[in-house]
Design a protein around this motif. Structure first.
Motif, PDB file in Angstrom:
ATOM      1  N   PRO B 114       0.822  -1.218   0.000  1.00 50.70           N
ATOM      2  CA  PRO B 114       0.000   0.000   0.000  1.00 50.70           C
ATOM      3  C   PRO B 114       0.853   1.263   0.000  1.00 50.70           C
ATOM      4  CG  PRO B 114      -0.669  -1.492   1.760  1.00 50.70           C
ATOM      5  CD  PRO B 114       0.575  -2.056   1.174  1.00 50.70           C
ATOM      6  N   SER B 115       0.306   2.303  -0.594  1.00 48.44           N
ATOM      7  CA  SER B 115       1.089   3.526  -0.752  1.00 48.44           C
ATOM      8  C   SER B 115       1.431   4.157   0.602  1.00 48.44           C
ATOM      9  CB  SER B 115       0.339   4.509  -1.632  1.00 48.44           C
ATOM     10  OG  SER B 115      -0.539   5.292  -0.879  1.00 48.44           O
ATOM     11  N   ILE B 116       0.557   3.984   1.588  1.00 48.66           N
ATOM     12  CA  ILE B 116       0.848   4.634   2.873  1.00 48.66           C
ATOM     13  C   ILE B 116       2.092   4.027   3.524  1.00 48.66           C
ATOM     14  CG2 ILE B 116      -0.675   3.118   4.213  1.00 48.66           C
ATOM     15  CD1 ILE B 116      -0.114   6.865   4.884  1.00 48.66           C
ATOM     16  N   VAL B 117       2.367   2.747   3.219  1.00 48.37           N
ATOM     17  CA  VAL B 117       3.572   2.115   3.756  1.00 48.37           C
ATOM     18  C   VAL B 117       4.808   2.761   3.125  1.00 48.37           C
ATOM     19  CG1 VAL B 117       4.860  -0.047   3.920  1.00 48.37           C
ATOM     20  CG2 VAL B 117       2.395  -0.042   4.252  1.00 48.37           C
ATOM     21  N   PHE B 118       4.737   3.015   1.813  1.00 52.28           N
ATOM     22  CA  PHE B 118       5.831   3.749   1.187  1.00 52.28           C
ATOM     23  C   PHE B 118       5.911   5.160   1.752  1.00 52.28           C
ATOM     24  CE2 PHE B 118       5.433   0.461  -2.077  1.00 52.28           C
ATOM     25  CZ  PHE B 118       6.762   0.178  -2.306  1.00 52.28           C
ATOM     26  N   LEU B 120       5.210   6.098   4.748  1.00 47.54           N
ATOM     27  CA  LEU B 120       5.870   5.982   6.040  1.00 47.54           C
ATOM     28  C   LEU B 120       7.386   5.952   5.859  1.00 47.54           C
ATOM     29  CD1 LEU B 120       4.985   5.495   8.934  1.00 47.54           C
ATOM     30  CD2 LEU B 120       4.851   3.066   8.451  1.00 47.54           C
ATOM     31  N   ALA B 209      -2.181   9.335  -0.369  1.00 48.76           N
ATOM     32  CA  ALA B 209      -1.710   8.913   0.955  1.00 48.76           C
ATOM     33  C   ALA B 209      -0.219   9.164   1.160  1.00 48.76           C
ATOM     34  CB  ALA B 209      -2.026   7.434   1.164  1.00 48.76           C
ATOM     35  N   VAL B 213       1.822  12.453   3.649  1.00 52.63           N
ATOM     36  CA  VAL B 213       2.762  12.363   4.768  1.00 52.63           C
ATOM     37  C   VAL B 213       4.185  12.779   4.401  1.00 52.63           C
ATOM     38  CG1 VAL B 213       1.420  10.589   5.926  1.00 52.63           C
ATOM     39  CG2 VAL B 213       3.233   9.910   4.367  1.00 52.63           C
TER      40      VAL B 213
END
Lengths: 284, 281, 251
Positions: B114-118, B120, B209, B213
């Motif tokens: 998932p893009s949010i993991v990238f 992070l 996402a 961040v």
């Protein structure tokens, strides 16, 4: 420069690019793991995975509520989207008149590319007030709203890939069944769907991955309270949302706990993909 | 009760039509809702003034357009050679051994993250460790990590579709391996490769996402690639969550839909054009 | 007569499977040599060893020598690319590039950097004429090579090979995908070309071998059983298996 020289240099060039690409990806994985270590060693994997309290100010970092949130929302969304998407794929590939097909096919393709925040936005404006009025509690930001938005988001993905795989079934199969006196539905049920099985499974797995990984649209409609998703009409929080909402303000153990959340997400996706792969292989 | 084949046929056909119509209606509603509500708000002024930011929903989207363009430019400038080069190595040069399989497997694996993991990862590395702070650069580098597996895979697929006989023909004429790749394989695979690149641009535009961040969300006009900023998609999120300007959020959404629509049309046209060029001379 | 190409004890393996067993033969300059035999007998493998096309396949092994004008092309330090320029190849399926007719023929010279010394237009015309295709395509040089008929495509592939001025032309069943009329044209073309080039053709069509070649080698199960002048081989085969094959008893 001789072409031999260029040949040698280029080979080394593309090799280097491949290694850079590969190392970036390895680095991402290793880095995620390393950043999770403080939380894993201080709090313990068990306490994080099975803990039900997420109070960063008290160094309490249980993510079970969010794991449940992600799973419940995803399963609900799939329960709504999969039958609809496969039905629509059959419709587009086998039933719809060519005129309708010519319009719907590019439309579905367009929808695959529309930003998730747009889906979230419409969910916020249209869906949440409806749910609030119906349930009579809160603002309507809820598990149900999230599930419906997610279902609509993965609908184009599952539809278009399933349609492709149904279309890829050789026409002889179909003609063979029809020539034996099978009804069109019997042909679809017993010939076409079994033959397109693998593609449809791949579509569902891809849709599931997209659903679990979806972040911003979920943040917009689910309410983001780190509690168990016990009430369809009440808020909850997903693993992805947890990271997005808190990362900017997080330091130390809190930050590490968010990395652990990312790691769990990563592992969940890997499990889903491997399940998909197994199902995919069995289907053959 | 067992239904006769005839009544099963009738029932199933009704259900399939229903599924088709419901799906299409939902999607048509979604797009037309955003477009009708949004287009009513869009004006030259909306496109040419920056948003005020913060809790105010006032202003337009000019800085978001600029930030989106900056982001695409930096991302694609690095991503394209990296992804295509890696794909060339993997399809044309890599020996068929464990290490190559491992590389391919990791690419496959990371394509599903998932893009949010990238996000992070990008936040921790680019924003904090490398001190790019919240910036377009940090966002672009994160986006590259996210899109790289996809571009490598789609380019590889396009190149693999070129038959071996084409490569053999060039080699048998005394072309070097690299000449074969550049003058035979890449031109023939171009439609597929270009489609992959445009899909990456579309992905960059739609992504929110991992940029939320890493880019910081400043509403000000970016002055360099080290400025923070918000892309159009991220702007939709801010407007929806922090202001009451839902009409402007819808207008921004409408702009996004129009851009994606345009990209789709360009892809269709380009691949048809390139295909025709190859077949017609 | 000079041997243009000579193989000595040539053996070849795909992984652990042996495809060729110690094949030795001499190919004469300015003549046509045909290689016949049932499918899977190793004749195509053998042909592809003569310009090192099998280098592109992973996990293969070779022993023995292939001498081109007396020099072993498998010696370390030999430039593969130059070998392939000197020994051109026409494949079983016509495989023109999806480029214009002109670009197809000009491809080789361009890659070799010959276009700096030569007038490319002349090279293209000369090659197309030599391949007996010029009259059919001279007004459509910008048309895609893929738009030609199968027989024309194969002659385009031959023209493409001629443009790099090879010494030897290898043909791997060049007519198997073509109709009888196109086949005839290619066979006539081969007769015209042998004055300048040395030609080796693999064919499963024995009549074709008998019609076009001076020398014929018969392959069976990776071995070359018999190699002699075409007339002798077809009228007085020495080996019983050759006789069985050419009289149509198997294969």
């Amino acid at each position: 420069m001789s072409r031999y020289f260029i040949d040698r240099i280029s080979k080394r060039g593309v090799f280097t690019l491949a290694m850079v690409a590969f190392l970036i990806l390895v680095f991402v994985a290793v880095f995620m793991l390393r950043e999770s270590l403080p939380a894993l060693s201080k709090i313990g994997l068990g306490n994080i995975l099975l803990g039900v309290k997420w109070y960063p100010s008290h160094d309490s970092f249980g993510i079970l509520t969010m794991v449940a949130g992600s799973l419940v929302v995803t399963l609900l969304a799939l329960a709504m989207a999969v039958p609809l998407a496969i039905g629509c794929a059959i419709f587009l590939a086998e039933v719809a008149p060519p005129r309708i097909r010519r319009i719907t096919r590019p439309a579905v393709e367009l929808l695959v590319g529309i930003p998730s925040v747009v889906y979230g936005l419409v969910g916020m404006i249209v869906l949440c007030p409806l749910i609030a009025r119906f349930s009579g509690i809160g603002s309507g930001s809820s598990v149900l709203a999230a599930a419906i938005v997610l279902a609509i988001m993965v609908l184009p993905t599952i539809t278009s890939i399933s349609e492709d795989s149904i279309r890829a079934v050789p026409a002889q199969y179909k003609e063979g069944a029809l020539a034996l006196g099978a009804t069109p539905w019997q042909t679809i049920r017993h010939v076409i769907l079994p033959a397109a099985h693998r593609g449809i499974i791949a579509a569902i797995v891809l849709g599931t991955g997209r659903a679990i990984g979806e972040t911003m649209a979920m943040v917009m409609v689910i309410g983001n309270s780190p509690v168990f998703p016990t009430n369809l009409f009440a808020p909850a929080r997903t693993l992805t949302g947890n990271i997005a909402v808190e990362i900017a303000a997080a330091t130390g153990l809190h930050e590490s706990a968010l990395f652990t959340t990312g790691l769990v997400l990563f592992i969940v996706i890997m499990i889903i993909n491997s399940f998909g792969l197994i199902a995919y292989r069995r289907a053959k | 009760m067992r239904l006769s084949p005839k009544s099963t046929q009738r029932l199933s056909w009704k259900l399939i039509w229903a599924a088709g119509i419901i799906t299409v209606l939902i999607l048509v509603f979604l797009v037309s809702y955003v477009l009708t509500k949004g287009l009513a708000v869009i004006s030259p002024e909306f496109l040419l003034t920056p948003p005020e930011g913060g809790l105010s929903g006032a202003g337009g989207i000019s800085s978001c357009i600029v930030a989106t363009l900056w982001l695409i430019a930096i991302t694609m400038a690095i991503l394209t050679p990296l992804g295509i080069g890696a794909a060339i190595y993997l399809t044309e040069y890599a020996p068929d051994n464990r290490f190559t399989h491992f590389i391919r497997y990791s690419v496959e694996l990371l394509a599903g993250v998932p893009s949010i993991v990238f996000g992070l990862f990008g936040f921790a590395i680019f924003v904090l460790v490398l001190h790019f702070n919240y910036s377009i650069l940090a966002g672009a580098l994160t986006l590259i990590c996210l899109l790289l597996p996809f571009l490598v895979r789609s380019t590889e697929e396009a190149m693999r579709a070129i038959p071996l006989s084409q490569r053999e023909a060039a080699l048998a004429l005394g072309a070097t391996k690299w000449q074969t790749v550049v003058h035979v394989v890449l031109p023939a695979a171009l439609p597929g490769i270009v489609t992959g690149i445009i899909l990456c641009v579309g992905g960059a535009i739609a992504e929110s996402a991992c940029l939320y961040v890493t880019m910081g969300g400043s509403a000000a006009m970016p002055t360099s690639f080290l400025s923070g900023g918000r892309t159009l998609a991220v702007h939709v999120f801010y407007l929806a969550m922090e202001t009451n300007a839902l009409d402007k959020a819808l207008a921004t959404g409408a702009v996004l839909i129009l851009i994606i629509l345009m990209l789709n049309l360009i892809t269709k046209w380009l691949s048809r054009h390139l295909q025709a060029k190859m077949e017609g001379g | 007569m000079n041997p243009k190409i000579q193989t000595r004890e040539l053996s070849f393996y795909y992984g652990k499977v042996q495809a060729l067993n110690r094949v030795s033969l001499s190919i004469n300059e300015h003549q046509i040599t045909a290689l016949i035999g049932p499918s899977g007998c190793g004749k195509t493998t053998f042909l592809r060893l003569l310009n090192r096309m099998n280098d592109t396949i992973p996990e293969v092994r070779l022993s023995g020598e292939v001498l081109l004008d007396g020099q072993n092309i498998y010696q370390p330090g030999v430039d593969v690319v130059e070998v392939r320029q000197r020994v051109g190849m026409v494949f079983q399926q016509p495989n023109p590039f999806p480029k214009s007719i002109y670009a197809n023929v000009a491809f080789g010279p361009r890659m070799l950097g010959m276009n700096r010394q030569l007038n490319l237009d002349e090279v293209v015309e000369k090659s197309l004429r030599a391949a007996a295709l010029w009259d059919e395509v001279k007004d459509n040089l910008n048309k895609s090579g893929a738009a030609l008929s199968g027989g024309q495509q194969q002659r385009l592939c031959i023209a493409r090979v001629l443009a790099v001025e090879p010494e030897v032309i290898l043909m791997d069943e060049p007519c198997s995908a073509l109709d009888p009329l196109s086949t005839l044209k290619i066979e006539e073309l081969m007769q015209a070309l042998k004055k300048r080039y040395t030609i080796v053709i693999v064919t499963h069509n024995m009549q074709q071998a008998a019609r076009v070649s001076e020398w014929t080698g018969f392959f069976l199960l990776g071995e070359m059983l018999e190699y002699r002048s075409t007339q002798e081989l077809f009228t007085r085969p020495q080996d019983k298996r050759t006789e069985d094959y050419i009289s149509g008893r198997f294969g």
